[in-house]
Design an enzyme around this catalytic site. Structure first.
Site, PDB file in Angstrom:
ATOM      1  N   THR A   1      -0.889   0.795 -10.311  1.00  0.00           N
ATOM      2  CA  THR A   1      -2.264   0.429  -9.880  1.00  0.00           C
ATOM      3  C   THR A   1      -3.008   1.438  -9.097  1.00  0.00           C
ATOM      4  O   THR A   1      -4.331   1.277  -8.828  1.00  0.00           O
ATOM      5  CB  THR A   1      -2.125  -0.988  -9.178  1.00  0.00           C
ATOM      6  OG1 THR A   1      -3.443  -1.765  -9.373  1.00  0.00           O
ATOM      7  CG2 THR A   1      -1.708  -0.722  -7.726  1.00  0.00           C
TER       8      THR A   1
ATOM      9  N   ARG B   1       0.604   3.846  -3.155  1.00  0.00           N
ATOM     10  CA  ARG B   1      -0.030   5.150  -2.901  1.00  0.00           C
ATOM     11  C   ARG B   1       1.074   6.319  -2.625  1.00  0.00           C
ATOM     12  O   ARG B   1       1.008   7.291  -3.538  1.00  0.00           O
ATOM     13  CB  ARG B   1      -0.742   5.051  -1.590  1.00  0.00           C
ATOM     14  CG  ARG B   1      -1.757   4.053  -1.513  1.00  0.00           C
ATOM     15  CD  ARG B   1      -2.987   4.191  -0.425  1.00  0.00           C
ATOM     16  NE  ARG B   1      -3.790   3.334  -0.154  1.00  0.00           N
ATOM     17  CZ  ARG B   1      -4.945   3.184   0.282  1.00  0.00           C
ATOM     18  NH1 ARG B   1      -5.261   4.301   0.815  1.00  0.00           N
ATOM     19  NH2 ARG B   1      -5.619   2.226   0.482  1.00  0.00           N
TER      20      ARG B   1
ATOM     21  N   GLU C   1     -12.348   0.900  -9.888  1.00  0.00           N
ATOM     22  CA  GLU C   1     -12.229  -0.139 -11.064  1.00  0.00           C
ATOM     23  C   GLU C   1     -13.043   0.187 -12.041  1.00  0.00           C
ATOM     24  O   GLU C   1     -12.582   0.028 -13.327  1.00  0.00           O
ATOM     25  CB  GLU C   1     -11.918  -1.322 -10.511  1.00  0.00           C
ATOM     26  CG  GLU C   1     -10.887  -1.718  -9.683  1.00  0.00           C
ATOM     27  CD  GLU C   1     -10.994  -1.167  -8.322  1.00  0.00           C
ATOM     28  OE1 GLU C   1      -9.896  -0.945  -7.606  1.00  0.00           O
ATOM     29  OE2 GLU C   1     -12.149  -0.954  -7.694  1.00  0.00           O
TER      30      GLU C   1
ATOM     31  N   ASP D   1      -5.269  -9.865  -8.148  1.00  0.00           N
ATOM     32  CA  ASP D   1      -5.464  -8.829  -9.299  1.00  0.00           C
ATOM     33  C   ASP D   1      -4.422  -8.293  -9.743  1.00  0.00           C
ATOM     34  O   ASP D   1      -4.194  -8.321 -11.295  1.00  0.00           O
ATOM     35  CB  ASP D   1      -6.709  -7.756  -8.858  1.00  0.00           C
ATOM     36  CG  ASP D   1      -6.321  -7.069  -7.672  1.00  0.00           C
ATOM     37  OD1 ASP D   1      -5.325  -7.289  -6.957  1.00  0.00           O
ATOM     38  OD2 ASP D   1      -6.998  -6.155  -7.169  1.00  0.00           O
TER      39      ASP D   1
ATOM     40  N   GLU E   1       0.840  -1.401   0.131  1.00  0.00           N
ATOM     41  CA  GLU E   1      -0.077   0.116   0.015  1.00  0.00           C
ATOM     42  C   GLU E   1       0.796   1.153   0.008  1.00  0.00           C
ATOM     43  O   GLU E   1       0.585   2.157  -0.516  1.00  0.00           O
ATOM     44  CB  GLU E   1      -0.902  -0.012   1.153  1.00  0.00           C
ATOM     45  CG  GLU E   1      -2.034  -1.105   1.191  1.00  0.00           C
ATOM     46  CD  GLU E   1      -3.095  -0.635   0.214  1.00  0.00           C
ATOM     47  OE1 GLU E   1      -3.066   0.211  -0.535  1.00  0.00           O
ATOM     48  OE2 GLU E   1      -4.069  -1.478   0.154  1.00  0.00           O
TER      49      GLU E   1
END
Length: 769
Positions: A759, A403, A673, A533, A399
């Site tokens: 992502t 981010r 998404e 994913d 994360e």
């Protein structure tokens, strides 16, 4: 204008031979008339040559504009954020096609026209020399008219007075008028001669010259028509090819005849008012736009007016997405500036991500792309003066990488401000220590202060597929920007391990054990939702980032997509919607996470970058699935009472419903998404339908998620009115960004040729740029 040095073709416009001059009035008249007609012929053909050349190649000013445009685009690609790339992209197929239209015919015609100009200039020089010598009669003769006092003198017999039969050429009182008041109506057929003077042979010869000239003019007109017709045919073919390359107008292998047989796009609406009231919006329900459910392109989108209307409508919607970002940022700045999250109901602030200003850093490139530059530089000042990782304890490596590290790198890529790169290097140097494991796979959790790392106990200390395979875009960029190869080497090694482990069907179980340096799969669950994913996403995006040269990544992607189509692509009952199922112990689980909707965009990007070409069977398969899957993701929104999708949907078989909201996952946490897929498909195919669906989603978010201080998660998508006091940083970083870009036809972002998104929707330029 560039002229070929090739053959002179039919010698159009070259000076023809005339009978040898003899003494005597009759022969003098013959030579004078012949020269007049020949010079007129040269000038006329020269004019028509200019017309044809201008129609095909444009004027020199146009060429200068094109050169300037190219220089601007080159400067943009070399110097950071540029503009105009989109226009150059759309123009290039037509330019490529028209540059090959009948080059020899056109160039020969222009070459002969240039020779005609040279001949005229030679006559002008001789005329000027005769005038200086005082030989007025010779000067007038060279000018094409007889000297005053001669038998057949006529002041209007001048080359400049000749006009073309179709009305193009000299006009009254213009540059072609030799005398004041000349109306320019004197064409070749108006050449006067005194029938009472001279002999019949002279008249016969003049008539013969006129007939021959008419034949030449007719021949030239036919040649011009042939060239222009060829140009228009090539133009039509180029337009059709360009539209098919973008995936619109009928799909694979359809030419202009096929696209013209499709109905026109019917869903265009008027631009949105700046005062639009979202409180009056009511979700429109599901089971609409069913012509899209199979992944087809049901409408003819080759009309430039349709695309233009879509862009104008999008700009009016973009205004409101910008307003949403301004609403969030105003309250974040006032109540939580520099903190990790703003709570949108209580207006309180927390530092639940380690106190690294996560919302601020995650939002920087969104501010830049939306033109909020003052707010961007205020954020830079906070990063420069206050951001420190020295005090940060245990964080999620995954994360924090996507981010914070991704946010800093994108901010640096746009602004070139070294503050962001320095902070990214400091953060990366701490995070990379999680890779110091027996196998080289990174632990999921790391203490940024001490460098101690471990996996999560709640997952039985196993490595999570989505986390180990979704850090490479960031570290590879950081390595190139800093010159520190260690970042790229360690992160790339993960994919080397995964490449050796990839099963025959290409699909990875989501948990991996280290095995004292010999990794192996733990369990058999396969999902394109949570925990699986984005590793598949990075197979494709790392390949794109590296300039499509590192074949290992693309081969892994294509192998996995084969497994997806063989095993996971499923249909609902009774209406046959497409979804991606999970698989566990060989059993298909008929559910799909909201997270899996990213595959609509990823499959489309994979199709448009397929090494076999967009028209290949594999690329067309992937593009069709991308469209069909994205339609289902849209229906996941449209079929709820709020028009907002839950965390995942179930697709039961045999109960009469295509999908149902599960009792355990009826919440929405502002996920991006689906609008991400809308963005990619609109950007790549040009189909305005994805903007329509995105606008419905945004209206529902505005009505049901907006609070006084921001936007909150929905507790139940079928029970409006219950908003939770939580706003994830990815709402600004991803959801609002993708919505803004969806409605921004003027964006500098080019995911096909220039940028790659991590992502978390942080775009950085590919290495070739």
């Amino acid at each position: 204008m560039r002229i070929s040095n090739g053959s002179s073709g039919n010698n159009i416009g070259r000076r023809r031979g005339t009978p040898r001059r003899k003494t005597g009035t009759g022969n003098m008249i013959l030579n004078q008339k012949s020269i007049l007609i020949l010079v007129a012929l040269c000038a006329t053909i020269f004019s028509m040559g200019l017309i044809v050349g201008t129609r095909i190649f444009g004027t020199p000013e146009d060429a200068n504009k094109n050169d300037n445009s190219k220089n601007n685009n080159n400067n943009n690609s070399n110097g950071g954020a540029g503009t105009g790339a989109s226009a150059a992209q759309h123009a290039s197929p037509l330019v490529a096609a028209t540059s090959k239209v009948a080059p020899s015919d056109i160039q020969n015609l222009i070459l002969e026209s240039a020779r005609a100009v040279k001949f005229e200039r030679e006559l002008e020089n001789l005329e000027e020399a005769a005038r200086k010598r005082g030989d007025k009669k010779l000067a007038a003769h060279l000018r094409g008219g007889l000297a005053p006092g001669d038998v057949n003198y006529n002041p209007h017999h001048a080359v400049d007075d000749v006009v073309e039969a179709d009305g193009v050429g000299g006009g009254g009182g213009g540059d072609g008028a030799m005398y004041a008041g000349d109306n320019g109506d004197h064409n070749v057929d108006n050449v006067q001669h005194n029938e009472g003077q001279g002999d019949s042979m002279h008249n016969h010869f003049v008539d013969a010259l006129k007939r021959e000239m008419k034949r030449d003019m007719d021949k030239l007109a036919k040649g011009e028509k042939k060239i222009i017709d060829g140009f228009h045919k090539a133009e039509d073919k180029a337009k059709d090819a360009a539209m098919r390359l973008r995936g619109v107008g009928g799909g694979r292998g359809t030419g202009s005849a096929a696209t013209s047989s499709l109905p026109m796009y019917p869903y265009m609406t008027s631009p949105i008012s700046a005062n639009y009231d979202f409180s009056h919006y009511e979700p429109l329900g599901g089971s609409r736009f069913t012509e899209y459910k199979e992944g087809d392109s049901p409408y003819d989108l080759t009309s430039t007016s349709i695309l233009h209307q879509s862009d104008e409508l999008a700009r009016s919607r973009r205004y409101h997405v910008l307003g949403a970002m301004k609403h969030v940022w105003k309250n974040y700045k006032e109540f939580a500036f520099g903190r990790d999250e703003l709570h949108p109901i209580s207006k309180s602030a927390t530092s639940n991500w380690g106190g690294m200003g996560t919302t601020l850093v995650d939002s920087l490139d969104t501010l830049w792309l939306m033109g909020m530059k003052d707010e961007f530089w205020e954020g830079r000042d906070w990063v420069r003066d206050n951001l420190s990782h020295d005090h940060v304890g245990q964080v999620s490596g995954f994360e924090t990488t996507i981010r914070s590290l991704g946010g800093l790198l994108a901010a640096y890529d746009f602004s070139k401000d070294k503050t962001f790169l320095d902070k990214a290097d400091d953060l990366g140097s701490r995070l990379i220590k999680a890779y110091d494991t027996p196998s080289g796979l990174p632990h999921g959790s790391i203490n940024l202060r001490s460098g101690v790392s471990s996996n999560f106990g709640w997952n039985s200390n196993a490595y999570i597929l989505a986390e180990i395979g979704t850090q490479q875009v960031e570290y590879r960029y950081l390595a190139r920007a800093t010159g520190k190869e260690l970042y790229e080497k360690k992160s790339d090694h993960v994919f080397e391990i995964l490449h050796d482990m990839q099963p025959a069907d290409g699909l990875f179980p989501q948990n991996i054990r280290d095995g004292y340096g010999s990794p192996s799969f733990s369990g058999s669950k396969i999902s394109f939702g949570a925990m699986g994913d984005s590793t598949y996403e990075y197979m494709l995006k790392v390949w794109v980032q590296g300039g499509k040269k590192e074949d290992m990544y693309r081969e892994m992607w294509d192998k996995a997509m084969m497994g997806v189509h063989d095993q996971l692509v499923q249909k609902t009952t009774p209406n046959g919607l497409t979804f991606l199922a999970d698989r566990d112990n060989g059993r298909i689980i008929r559910k799909m996470d909201h997270l899996a909707c990213f595959m609509g965009g990823a499959l489309a990007l994979g199709a448009y970058t397929d090494p076999r070409g967009l028209e290949s069977d594999r690329a067309q398969r992937d593009l069709k699935t991308a469209k069909a899957l994205t339609y289902t993701c849209y229906q996941m929104y449209a079929r709820t009472k709020t028009g907002i999708a839950p965390e995942f949907m179930e697709f039961p078989s045999g109960n009469g419903d295509d999908m149902q909201v599960p009792g355990s996952a009826h919440f929405y946490i502002l996920r991006p998404e689906t609008v991400e897929a809308f963005y990619y498909l609109n950007k790549l195919t040009g189909d305005p339908i994805y903007r329509e669906w995105g606008w419905e989603v945004f209206q529902s978010i505005e009505k049901y998620c907006k609070t006084k201080y921001g936007y909150g998660s929905l507790k139940d998508v079928n029970n409006p009115g219950f908003v939770e006091d939580r706003m994830e940083s990815f709402f600004m970083a991803e959801t609002l960004k993708y919505l803004y870009l969806l409605f921004d036809p003027d964006s500098e972002i080019d995911p096909l040729n220039k940028h790659v998104f991590n992502t978390e929707a942080h775009p950085v330029r590919i290495f070739e740029n």
